[in-house]
Design an enzyme around this catalytic site. Structure first.
Site, short mmCIF file in Angstrom:
data_model
loop_
_atom_site.label_atom_id
_atom_site.label_comp_id
_atom_site.label_asym_id
_atom_site.label_seq_id
_atom_site.Cartn_x
_atom_site.Cartn_y
_atom_site.Cartn_z
CD GLU A 89 -3.04 1.32 2.40
OE1 GLU A 89 -2.68 0.44 3.38
OE2 GLU A 89 -3.58 1.99 2.30
CG MET A 117 0.11 -3.23 5.08
SD MET A 117 -0.93 -1.85 4.50
CE MET A 117 -1.88 -2.46 3.50
CD GLU A 118 -4.99 -1.93 5.58
OE1 GLU A 118 -3.64 -1.62 6.37
OE2 GLU A 118 -5.42 -1.40 4.74
CG ASN A 119 -0.15 -6.69 4.04
OD1 ASN A 119 -0.19 -5.88 3.32
ND2 ASN A 119 1.06 -6.93 5.07
CD GLU A 122 -6.34 3.41 6.72
OE1 GLU A 122 -6.45 3.29 7.93
OE2 GLU A 122 -5.65 2.51 5.95
CD GLU A 124 -2.74 -2.01 10.61
OE1 GLU A 124 -3.23 -2.24 9.43
OE2 GLU A 124 -2.10 -0.80 11.06
N1 ARG Z 1 -2.97 0.72 5.58
C1 ARG Z 1 -2.07 0.85 6.89
C2 ARG Z 1 -3.01 1.41 8.10
O1 ARG Z 1 -3.21 2.43 8.20
C3 ARG Z 1 -1.20 2.12 6.52
C4 ARG Z 1 0.07 1.67 5.54
C5 ARG Z 1 0.18 2.76 4.56
N2 ARG Z 1 1.60 2.69 4.22
C6 ARG Z 1 2.09 3.64 3.18
N3 ARG Z 1 3.43 3.36 2.90
N4 ARG Z 1 1.56 4.55 2.58
O2 ARG Z 1 -3.05 0.56 9.00
ZN ZN Z 2 -5.56 1.59 8.59
#
Ligand code: ARG
Ligand code: ZN
Length: 870
Positions: free
Chosen positions: A124, A266-268, A323, A301
């Protein structure tokens, strides 16, 4: 190049399935991608023609390209900047792409890279295109199968999204594992990990009876620090079932801790990757604040599995859809697990300090931006924290029951889809019947609204008139704003401090829905002029102007039933006292403030957690945010003087309270214990502002005796910044701290930060020297944020005369931009606020920005920030 929301177009092709094979080697990785492509039938194309397929790709070596089994020659495809354009013969086809990449040389920490010898990914927002050519956009969702092949000895653990479906040994001591994720997902949720890792394992049974394996992976020397994250994960899983009716959907859920990571986590899908600082904790190495942060981020996450993964974003302008909503979910989770009042105070405080500053600066944007150059620059406090407040306002306006109906409808309607903020609001409207037309301005308008409140009391009729006017300052590209729909929580206090009934029903608290630029609200039957308690529980992300007298504020501190507003009254009193000294440094400290703080210290009935918050003077950052023109050194001096005055006046009471709270116990990161430790350490902070040797000795004793990091770290900070200077002691403790924790990278981060952010120690020269320290690692975002970031928050030395602090930061940004643009762009934020400083300072900050701007080949990240700032 600027990208606009209004230009959004659906993709020409879909990717139904994605088969990836990673062949990982020590100097390169080979990625084979097999894609089942399908024309987007809902789009209109010139009849009889098929549009060329344009894939994203960056820093890739194309090894081979096959379409339906046929190897494509140079006339069938074209490599242009950041894209691969392939000619198409059939509406559905298979594309095979082989690329060679160099994870070992990837310092941007986007895509596939190495951290401490392990392979990991961060995709992401647009990192997947550094792995292979792909439609790297969140509205293209595909079912992924991932085969990972690597040396068995070096990388015994091979992970990817979903469930493991196959594994085996290969020649040359290599092995493989194949993972299949049955849920369609966009490429930004892809993840892979290969390393020599250990894990702790647990189980969770979902409400419908699914048995889920939970694993947290880390390097073996940290394996004893994963328990708190595991406990937090199980609490999160249960909470999401109970509060939102959402359950987990795979047979396994994994978390991996890595040291080199650009953000928090990160929520993969099924394989969350975390910055190790947001997972690892033991009582000896993590503070209470870290324990709470871990709980919140693990929850965040995990919650993304529904708000983000099952329902994802159509495009990156919709980032706040996942978010803002997920931050709201984690905030409510933390409130339920800990002190609700304190959580609200902390969140509102962060918002008002840092997000308001962003809203008032050159990068101001609505929670759903209209354009961007680099999406990485929009992972902001506005999108996350203000986005959370916008969801919270919907919750407040609808009420918990209707809000839940709304989220049920939203998840039900959009499961498996890429949705928009509009879809979310629409589901809320449809489920509740509440009209949110005007409310939508929160999504499109930037800037912090200002609510000006005036009142009038008519003794004869007993009528009390409360008039609320709203306005919003201009922000870049938005001169005029339409009025917002603002939920304003209010109550009225009578002379005894009792809440008055506000209406015929006898409600003593009410949420007004303010929609006009000015509205008046009348309460009848008041026997005397009441005192308003406004924006209770911080019901909207706005500034409130009301002409409270100091007596009013002291009264609210004592009698308001809303803990947020009691705290806010305290803050207002503090801001007024400090601002007065900024203007006239020779004046004495406001005695009313000193008394009011004394009353708080003495109030044995008050909740300890709230009390600790109330006793914290407004931070330097928050004072800067509220100043019209920032005078950094004057702010530091004034705040220090007020703190000292309170400390000297109430030394005995502070000492008594400290003694009462300072008792030995087994460390538990639980709300009641945390409240006691926090309050105790607030007392110690005040005591060390007293210019007496015995006060520093008290802090030193706490440092030496401490059985947990919370107490040791707090004591260290007190000794470093103590009014009574004992440089030998400072030196002894810093060395001791280093010796104790030098093997622990996350604690070392803090060792750097405590020095670079210190008004006493953190000079430019000191920071430069620390950059050469053995334990510093210039490739680690955590180290950079601690040492350099800590320095930029150091009001005394960052804003040092002559601008050497700014020059130092500009040098770091220029250097770092070649290595890690995301970190470079973020770390320069303080410079972008140059317009708010007094003229000489402001000019020096601007010079530093201009020097950055003059550099050739800036990344899009730094380019966008520097250009918008000047
Ligand atoms: N989706 C992630 C979170 O808020 C954030 C990761 C975003 N990373 C980035 N390099 N822009 O939990
Ligand atoms: Zn997030």
């Amino acid at each position: 190049r600027t990208i606009y929301l209004k230009d959004y177009q659906a993709p020409d092709y879909w990717i139904d399935t994605t088969h990836l094979t990673f062949d990982l080697h020590e100097d390169y990785a080979l990625v084979t991608s097999v894609l089942q492509m399908r024309l987007n039938g809902e789009k209109e194309f010139e009849s009889g023609t098929l549009p060329a397929l344009t894939l994203h790709g960056e820093e890739l070596d194309l090894v081979s390209l096959h379409r339906d089994g046929e190897e494509l020659e140079g006339d069938q495809y074209q490599l242009a900047k950041g894209t691969l354009i392939v000619s198409v013969k059939q509406p559905t086809f298979e594309l095979q792409v082989v690329t060679r990449i160099r994870p070992q040389e990837n310092t941007s920490l986007e895509g596939l890279y190495k951290s401490n010898g392990m392979f990991c990914t961060q995709c992401e927002a647009e990192g997947f295109r550094k792995i292979t050519y792909y439609l790297d956009r969140p509205d293209v969702m595909s079912v992924f199968t991932t085969k990972v092949i690597a040396s068995q000895a070096r990388y015994p653990v091979l992970l990817a999204n979903g469930n493991a479906i196959d594994k085996g040994e290969l020649e040359n001591d290599r092995h493989y594992v194949t993972w299949e994720d049955p849920f369609k997902k966009p490429s930004y949720l892809f993840a892979l990990v290969a390393g020599d890792l250990e894990c702790i394992e647990d189980r969770f049974t979902t409400m419908s009876g699914r048995d889920v394996t939970l694993k947290i992976f880390t390097e073996s020397h940290n394996i004893h620090k994963c328990d708190h994250a595991m406990v937090s994960l199980k609490k999160s899983m249960r909470w999401d079932e109970e509060v939102y009716g959402r359950e987990y959907d795979l047979d396994i859920f994994m978390i991996v801790a890595v040291d080199h990571f650009n953000m928090g986590a990160m929520e993969n899908k099924g394989l969350n990757i975390f910055n190790s600082s947001c997972v690892l904790a033991s009582p000896e190495t993590a503070t209470d604040a870290t324990y709470q942060r871990i709980e919140a981020i693990v929850a965040h996450e995990y919650f993304h599995n529904w708000s983000g993964n099952r329902v994802t974003c159509r495009d990156w302008f919709q980032l706040s859809l996942k978010e803002g909503f997920t931050v709201f979910r984690d905030a409510e989770f933390s409130a339920d697990m800990n002190s609700r009042g304190v959580k609200r105070i902390q969140d509102a405080s962060l918002l008002r300090t840092a997000q308001f500053a962003e809203d008032a600066g050159p990068m101001a944007h609505p929670i759903r931006p209209e354009s961007f150059i680099e999406i990485s620059n929009f992972y902001t406090l506005t999108v996350y924290e203000k986005g959370c407040e916008v969801v919270r306002m919907i919750h407040t306006i609808l009420g918990a029951g209707q809000f839940r109906k709304g989220t049920d409808l939203y998840f039900d309607r959009h499961d498996g889809e890429a949705a928009t903020c509009e879809d979310f609001v629409k589901a809320m409207e449809d489920a509740s019947g509440v009209d949110l037309t005007q409310f939508r301005h929160w999504y499109s308008q930037a800037g912090t609204p200002v609510m000006t409140v005036t009142d009038k009391y008519d003794a004869e009729s007993g009528d009390y008139h409360l008039t609320i006017a709203q306005s919003c300052p201009a922000t870049p590209g938005q001169e005029q704003k339409k009025p917002f729909h603002i939920p304003v929580g209010i109550a009225l206090l009578d002379e005894q401090g009792q809440l008055l009934p506000l209406n015929a029903a006898g409600d003593k608290e009410q949420v007004l829905s303010i929609k006009q630029s000015e509205e008046t609200f009348v309460v009848k039957g008041c026997k005397s002029k009441p005192l308003p308690s406004l924006l209770r529980n911080f019901s909207a992300p706005v500034r409130v102007r009301y002409d409270y007298s100091k007596d009013d504020l002291v009264f609210l501190m004592k009698h308001d039933t809303d803990s947020f507003n009691r705290w806010d009254a305290c803050q207002r009193l503090g801001v007024a006292a400090i601002e007065q000294l900024v203007e006239q440094p020779q004046q004495a400290v406001d005695p009313q403030l000193v008394d009011a703080f004394g009353a708080v210290i003495a109030d044995a009935a008050m909740d300890k957690a709230v009390k600790a918050e109330m006793l914290c003077l407004p931070s330097e950052a928050s004072l800067a945010e509220q100043a019209d023109v920032i005078q950094p050194l004057a702010i530091v001096a004034a705040r220090k003087k007020v703190k000292q005055a309170i400390a000297v006046a109430h030394k005995d009471a502070l000492q008594a309270l400290y003694n009462e709270l300072n008792h030995e116990r087994v460390y538990k990161p639980e709300a009641a214990d945390i409240a006691e430790r926090t309050l105790k350490n607030v007392c110690l902070g005040y005591l060390s502002a007293v210019n007496e040797a015995e006060c520093v000795q008290l802090a030193a004793k706490q440092y030496d005796d401490a059985s947990n990091m919370t107490d040791r770290r707090a004591a260290l900070g007190c000794v470093i910044d103590a009014h009574y200077r004992d440089e030998a002691l400072v030196e002894r403790l810093l060395t001791d701290f280093y010796d104790r924790y030098k093997g622990n990278s996350n604690v070392m981060d803090d060792w750097f930060a405590v020095q670079s952010s210190s008004a006493e120690l953190g000079t430019v020269e000191k920071v430069k020297a620390l950059m050469q320290h053995d334990s510093f690692d210039s490739t680690s975002p955590n180290k950079l944020r601690s040492l350099i970031g800590g320095f930029t928050r150091n009001m005394t030395h960052f804003h040092t005369a002559g601008g050497t602090g700014y020059e130092f930061l500009a040098d770091r940004v220029i250097e770092l931009d070649k290595q890690n643009p995301q970190v470079a762009s973020r770390i320069m934020t303080p410079l972008t606020r140059w317009k708010k400083f007094e003229p000489v300072t402001s000019g020096l900050m601007k010079n530093a920005l201009e020097r950055i701007k003059a550099v050739h080949n800036l990344s899009t990240d730094v380019y966008e920030v520097v250009n918008k700032s000047l």
